[in-house]
Each structure stands twice: as C-alpha cells, then as structure tokens.
Design an enzyme around this catalytic site. Sequence first.
Site, PDB file in Angstrom:
ATOM      1  N   ASP A  90       0.861  -1.176   0.000  1.00 10.52           N
ATOM      2  CA  ASP A  90       0.000   0.000   0.000  1.00 10.52           C
ATOM      3  C   ASP A  90       0.901   1.231   0.000  1.00 10.52           C
ATOM      4  O   ASP A  90       2.094   1.146   0.297  1.00 10.52           O
ATOM      5  CB  ASP A  90      -0.892  -0.036   1.242  1.00 10.52           C
ATOM      6  N   ASP A 117      -0.099   5.126   1.044  1.00 10.19           N
ATOM      7  CA  ASP A 117      -0.277   6.069   2.156  1.00 10.19           C
ATOM      8  C   ASP A 117      -0.347   5.335   3.490  1.00 10.19           C
ATOM      9  O   ASP A 117      -1.182   4.457   3.692  1.00 10.19           O
ATOM     10  CB  ASP A 117      -1.548   6.896   1.942  1.00 10.19           C
TER      11      ASP A 117
END
Length: 422
Positions: free
Chosen positions: A250, A252
């Site tokens: 991922d 953020d």
Amino acid sequence: MKIVIMAGGKGTRIAQVNATVPKPMIPIEGKPILEYQIETLKNQGYTDIILIVGHMGNVIQEYFGDGAEFGVQISYIIEEQPLGTAGALYFLKDEIKDDFLLLNGDIIFDVNIQKFLEYHCKQGTVATILTHPNSHPYDSGIIIADEKKRVINWLHKEDERLWYKNRVNAGLHMLSPRIFDLFTEVKKCDLDRDILKPLIKDRELSVYDSPEYIKDMGTPDRYYAVIEDIKSGKVSAKNLKNKQKAIFLDRDGTINKYVGFLTDINEFELLDGVADAIQMINESGYLAIVVTNQPVIARGEVSVGELQEIHNKMETLLGQSGAYIDDIFYCPHHPHKGYEGERPEYKIECECRKPKPGMLFAAAEKYNIDLRESWMIGDGENDIEAGRNAGCKVCSVGNVEIENVPRYDSLLECIKTVLEKR
C-alpha cells in the site's frame, strides 16, 4: 532473428578488475561475460549472432571462432578505428533486412526475448528500448514515456531534473531495419544521442518496461554484485517465463506518512526506514509493486498528471537511497456520486478498488506472479482483505490492529520478518 552485440568497448572504469582482456571477456566464475550472453540467447533459440569488435577484438575472435563450439553461428564486424557505440552498424545495412536485437556487450541479462520482440512489432516503431528501474537512477539517463509507451524525453546524466520516474535504458534494443536509413556514411556516432534520441520527435521510439534481470559491468561494485546474483540463481529466476513472487505495498501510511487524502506533492514524505525496506525487497528477488486506492482522481482533487508527479517524487526519493519500485498500480475510482468537482467518468463501481483484488490480479497477469507465494502489506483492513481475496499472504504495519493478522510497527521490521520466512 539476428542478434548484434556491441563488444568493442575498452571498459576504462572496470579495468582495475581485469585490464588484460576486452571488457566483454572479463570472466565471471571462470566464464567471460560475452559467453553468458551467448548462452542466454542460445537457450531461447537465438543463434545467429554478429559481434562488433574493436579494442583487443582478436581475443574475442580467438575464443569464440565461428561459434560452432558454443552451438551458435557467429560473424564479425571489425572496427579498424573506433566508431563509437553505433558507427559500425553502417556495415550491416545490406545484411539485415528484418527486425533485430542490438545489445551492449558488458551486461548480464536473462530476458524473455520473444515477448520483447512481439511487443516491439506491435508498437511498430523504428526502435524499442528495454527500460527498467535501477538502484542508481541519479547517475543514469532517465527515459520518459507517454501513456502509449512512446518516448517523449530522454534526460542524460548532465541534464537538470527534479522528480522523475525511475526508468533507465537497460542496454537492449529492438530495431527495425528502417534504422539503417540513418546511416549514410561511415563515421563515429553515439547510439543514444545521435541515433535513438532523434527518433523522439517523430514518435518512432518506444519503451518496453521489464523487471527482468539486467545489470551492466560498468564498475567493480556492479561486477561483484553480478557474481553474487549468478551464484544465487537470481539472474535466471527473474526471466518472466518463470513464475515470479511479489511483495505488494500500500502507499499512504505504509510507504509515506499518512496525511489523509494526499493532494499536495509537498506533503509527500517517506516514512523512516522505508527505503531500506524496499532495497531489501529488491535484493531478495521479490518484485516490489505498489497498489494504491487514489479516489482523489474521481473526486477531482488531483489530475492523473499530478498523481504521476507525486509518484515520480516517491521513485526519486527511493532511488536516492538505492531502492526502486518495479511497478505502480492505482485505482482512480470512487463509487459515491453527487459531489462538487467530481469526475463522473471515474465515479463507478470497479474491480480494482481495494478491498477488491483487481490491481493484484492485473499485476499477476503482467508479470507472471504466483500470488500464493506473494505478500500484501498495508496499514488498513482494505489492504489486508484485498491481499486475502487475491490469495496472498498478508501482514500489516502501523497502529491498526487487525484480527489474526501479524502487525509490525514499521515496514522495515515487517520486511525483515517476511524475508526470514522464505
């Protein structure tokens, strides 16, 4: 298909390793670099090879002869005087009538050549160069391409740059015989600057991006790194004909500091230890692939170009620390409609928005990834669910506790543990 290998370089920077032979003949585990190249090509059925030799070319000719001993057919172009990295191609104008592969004689590689050729033919351009990320983009030429994979700019080492996608010329080139129209006389010329770069203005230069193993022998450090990669089996394992393993990340909260919806490039900041963690992934043989939901596109807060610039900053910062991302997949969609400034074309129910596994499936198809042997790492439940839906192993980072999922305080701690479990 004919293969042309430029094997005439002196190898000034690597001379301290072995100055008694031409650069392509420097041995690795008792075998010249050039022999590794010829074996790799022969193993894929490419046996019609032309060697362009110059400096100490007699050493190459005496070793390989006509190639019969190595299961190939070798002919030679001999530079009586140095013609740069492309001048000798003039002598092939009447010999080569079809697309051909041109490669540098100082690289170790294992690339699916047929896949590269098919892509080049589909693009239909005069030239297609193989590009890849590397661990030192700051001192490499950067290739910038558009959405159709046509090159729009080529930044050389001396050119000013700020944020850039980490994609460099790997030294393998698929060329149409139309390239010979550029050779009107015998003269010294540079392949990159004099032949390939001028193709940009007519959109006749394409890129083929690949995470497969390609490393040049330009410096002693890279030479010794290649030796270790050959010993470990990493070189051949990275060929896309073989099943790959990936660590999906991922963005953020996992790679960069979480600031909510990130719309300002100035707010992008790598988390501590992330570059070290991704460098460990690079060295392990796993692909490092980012999969990120970016509804800021659908919300109208960031354009596709602005998002690309944010990702360019991420790649630049990682590259400054010797780390790189093999690819980035993002979902621009968001299902909820009726907001001011939104982009209706992105306000849809899609298959790529996590927790759906569409981005992981797309990566698996593109890179022949075995999802069961891969990992999904993120800081939220959507990341974990997407990984599970794709059949990956999962773990989380950050402060969020997810039931039955191992959690680590940082990506670096997580990657160290994951790689220990291999």
